[in-house]
Every structure is written in C-alpha cells, then in structure tokens.
Write an enzyme that holds these catalytic residues in place. Structure first.
Site, short mmCIF file in Angstrom:
data_model
loop_
_atom_site.label_atom_id
_atom_site.label_comp_id
_atom_site.label_asym_id
_atom_site.label_seq_id
_atom_site.Cartn_x
_atom_site.Cartn_y
_atom_site.Cartn_z
N GLU A 1 12.19 2.61 14.13
CA GLU A 1 11.34 3.69 13.84
C GLU A 1 10.22 3.46 14.56
O GLU A 1 9.93 2.84 15.55
CB GLU A 1 10.91 3.35 12.28
CG GLU A 1 10.21 2.03 12.04
CD GLU A 1 10.13 1.67 10.62
OE1 GLU A 1 10.48 2.54 9.78
OE2 GLU A 1 10.05 0.30 10.49
N ARG B 1 8.19 3.87 -4.67
CA ARG B 1 8.34 2.99 -3.81
C ARG B 1 7.25 1.79 -3.85
O ARG B 1 7.53 0.78 -3.56
CB ARG B 1 8.18 3.75 -2.31
CG ARG B 1 8.18 2.68 -1.21
CD ARG B 1 8.01 3.29 0.18
NE ARG B 1 7.01 4.38 0.50
CZ ARG B 1 6.62 4.95 1.38
NH1 ARG B 1 7.81 5.04 2.32
NH2 ARG B 1 5.42 5.26 1.59
N ARG C 1 -8.14 -20.63 -0.98
CA ARG C 1 -6.91 -20.45 -0.21
C ARG C 1 -5.95 -21.36 -0.43
O ARG C 1 -6.09 -22.55 -0.44
CB ARG C 1 -7.51 -20.60 1.27
CG ARG C 1 -6.36 -20.05 1.99
CD ARG C 1 -6.84 -19.85 3.62
NE ARG C 1 -5.89 -19.45 4.58
CZ ARG C 1 -4.94 -20.42 5.08
NH1 ARG C 1 -5.01 -21.62 4.66
NH2 ARG C 1 -4.22 -20.02 5.92
N LYS D 1 6.53 -2.02 1.87
CA LYS D 1 5.30 -1.41 2.59
C LYS D 1 4.21 -2.20 2.42
O LYS D 1 3.33 -2.14 1.50
CB LYS D 1 5.36 0.01 1.85
CG LYS D 1 4.07 0.86 2.75
CD LYS D 1 3.96 2.32 2.42
CE LYS D 1 3.25 3.13 3.25
NZ LYS D 1 3.58 3.08 4.58
N TYR E 1 0.93 -1.37 -0.05
CA TYR E 1 0.07 0.01 0.10
C TYR E 1 0.85 1.21 -0.10
O TYR E 1 2.12 1.10 0.28
CB TYR E 1 -0.94 -0.04 1.20
CG TYR E 1 -0.43 0.44 2.41
CD1 TYR E 1 -0.52 1.62 2.89
CD2 TYR E 1 0.54 -0.54 3.18
CE1 TYR E 1 0.08 2.06 4.31
CE2 TYR E 1 0.95 -0.16 4.42
CZ TYR E 1 0.90 1.26 4.91
OH TYR E 1 1.43 1.67 6.09
N LEU F 1 11.16 1.42 7.07
CA LEU F 1 10.47 1.64 5.89
C LEU F 1 11.29 2.82 5.31
O LEU F 1 11.73 3.72 6.00
CB LEU F 1 9.03 2.30 6.16
CG LEU F 1 8.39 2.60 4.92
CD1 LEU F 1 8.29 1.32 4.02
CD2 LEU F 1 6.97 3.14 5.52
#
Length: 286
Positions: A182, A52, A101, A150, A33, A206
């Site tokens: 972070e 990114r 799945r 991310k 995301y 990140l």
C-alpha cells in the site's frame, strides 16, 4: 479564539489540553486513531470509521471508552465549534496513563485517553493533484505484521513520505516480497484492460474505509474489480494507477519510480471513480 479540542470529556482550547508524560500513547505508541473527512460541514464514511475503530481497539485489548453515538456527537460538536466546512477530524484513543512506564498493560481501572481535534482544509475536495496526478517511488516495506490495526505507530510511513520528498515526488508505495502492499497513508490500485486491481484484505494492509466504500460504488457502477497482488513492474505497465484514503479520496498516480503510467496523466477510470465517490459520499454524509 484558537482551536477547540476534545480531551477526556472536556472541550478545551488547544493550549490548555494536556496529557501525562506517562500516557502509553506517548511512551509506547500504544494507541489507535481514525481520521474522518468533513465536506460541506458533514462527516464522510463515519459509520465505517467507527467500525474500524472498534476493531482496532478490540485487537489491542483496549476498552471502548465511548459509544458510536457519543463519538458522533463529539465530532459534530467539534466541527461546529471550530466552524469546519471542509477539513478533517482526528481521533486518538490510547491505553491511558498508568502513572509510570511499564511494558505490562496497566490494570483495568486505568481509563483510556481520548483525544479529538479538527483540521481545516479549505481545498480538500479540489486539490491540484486530482487534475495533475501524483508521482510515487517504491520503498521496502519493513513495518510490523499487523498493518490492519490502525495504530499511531507511523514512524516508517513518515520516513517514507520524507524519502518521497527527497526524491522530488509526492508519495511512496511499500513493496514486500516483490509485491506492492500500500502507500504511506493510502491503499494502492492499478487499472488494466478496464479492470480495477487492488491487493486483497489481510493483516498486510490497512482495511481502508474509503477503499471499502469506493469498491462498493464501483460495483454499483458495473465496474469490474479484481482483488489480487501486483508488482511495481505490473503497475508501471498498467493503463492507470491511483490511491484512496480518507483525506485524498481517489487520487490518480501518473508516475512510478520515474516511469509514466499509461499516458502519464490521470486516466478516465480514476477520474470517474473520484467523481462518483465525492458525489455519493456527499449524499451519504452525516
């Protein structure tokens, strides 16, 4: 009329946007995301977010479903349709819906799922925390080893936010091997002797888009930047501390684990950096 969202090529009322229960973003958190801020109706750091996103997709071997130009057009359309002046655009791309799945990746003909939606944040550029500063606690960093990607695997950062809330503070800083990595949704910094100190890029953190832009602006302003690790004790003994993120920009940190940082109020470096970022960011917005 309610919010309009984007799902796999269509603009829909949010109540009509549906994905399969077998989508891998839902069952495996197999998705990435980005969140792009909107100020005065324009997108901040959009090029960096796209770069990114491309990197995250490539690292997870998810096909790129849209070009940067396509994504820009969608972002702008959603901002216009939802009349967003100040707010956020959330983008998520999952590996898609294989119809069942299975841990194994689906065949190449399974298309990624693309979702975007807006969030209106009228006070985005002027939150109370910017003038008062925020307080943080430290917690062990037990996340997986590829924090540079991310992904939507945000359970522990969410738990960290709740730990902070329970402690009566604003956020948490992760600590691994005695060193700050972070924040729950941001990069961490301290200021000592006029030097801006932040952890160097690696798989451990990140690669913040706001981080990259802010450091560029800071260098242009002749500020000294040192990329190295630091401990909680070093942060508590610093002159200032702050965080950066797409929705927080530059936010002063005035207390860590109950210990005031510096004078216990936002310092001049953090406040100046916030001013620079917002001023230059608005000029560069698209």
């Amino acid at each position: 009329m309610g919010r309009i969202v984007y799902l796999n090529g269509e603009y829909l009322p949010e109540s009509e946007a549906k994905i399969s229960i077998f989508d891998r973003g839902f069952v495996f958190a197999d998705a990435v995301y980005e969140v792009t801020s909107v100020l005065d109706g324009k997108l901040l750091d959009f090029e960096g977010h796209c770069a990114r996103l491309k990197r995250s997709l490539n690292e997870l071997q998810i096909a790129e479903p849209l070009t940067a130009d396509d994504l820009l057009a969608i972002h702008r359309e959603l901002v216009a349709r939802n009349e967003i002046t100040n707010g956020l655009v959330y983008l998520q791309i999952s590996r898609g819906d294989p119809g069942d799945r299975d841990f194994a990746f689906p065949a190449d003909d399974v298309a990624p799922t693309v979702v975007l939606f807006t969030q209106s944040k009228p006070g985005l550029a002027d939150p109370a925390g910017a003038e008062q500063g925020i307080r943080v606690i430290s917690i062990p960093d037990i996340r997986w080893g590829r924090r540079d990607i991310k992904t939507v695997q945000l359970l522990y950062p969410s738990m960290g936010k709740m730990m902070a809330k329970k402690a009566g503070v604003d956020d948490a800083w992760f600590v691994q091997d005695g060193l700050v990595t972070e924040g729950t949704a941001n990069n961490a910094y301290i200021v000592k002797g006029g030097k801006i100190i932040t952890r160097p890029l690696s798989n451990d953190i990140l690669h913040g888009i706001t981080r990259a832009t802010l450091l560029e602006y800071a260098r242009e302003a002749q500020m000294e930047i040192v990329e190295k690790t630091f401990t909680i004790a070093e942060a508590q003994a610093a002159d200032e501390a702050f965080i950066t993120g797409a929705s927080t920009f530059v936010m002063p940190v005035v207390e860590i684990d109950g210990v005031p940082v510096g004078a216990g109020k936002p310092g001049p470096v953090a406040l100046r950096l916030r001013e620079i970022y917002l001023d230059q960011g608005r000029k560069a917005a698209v």
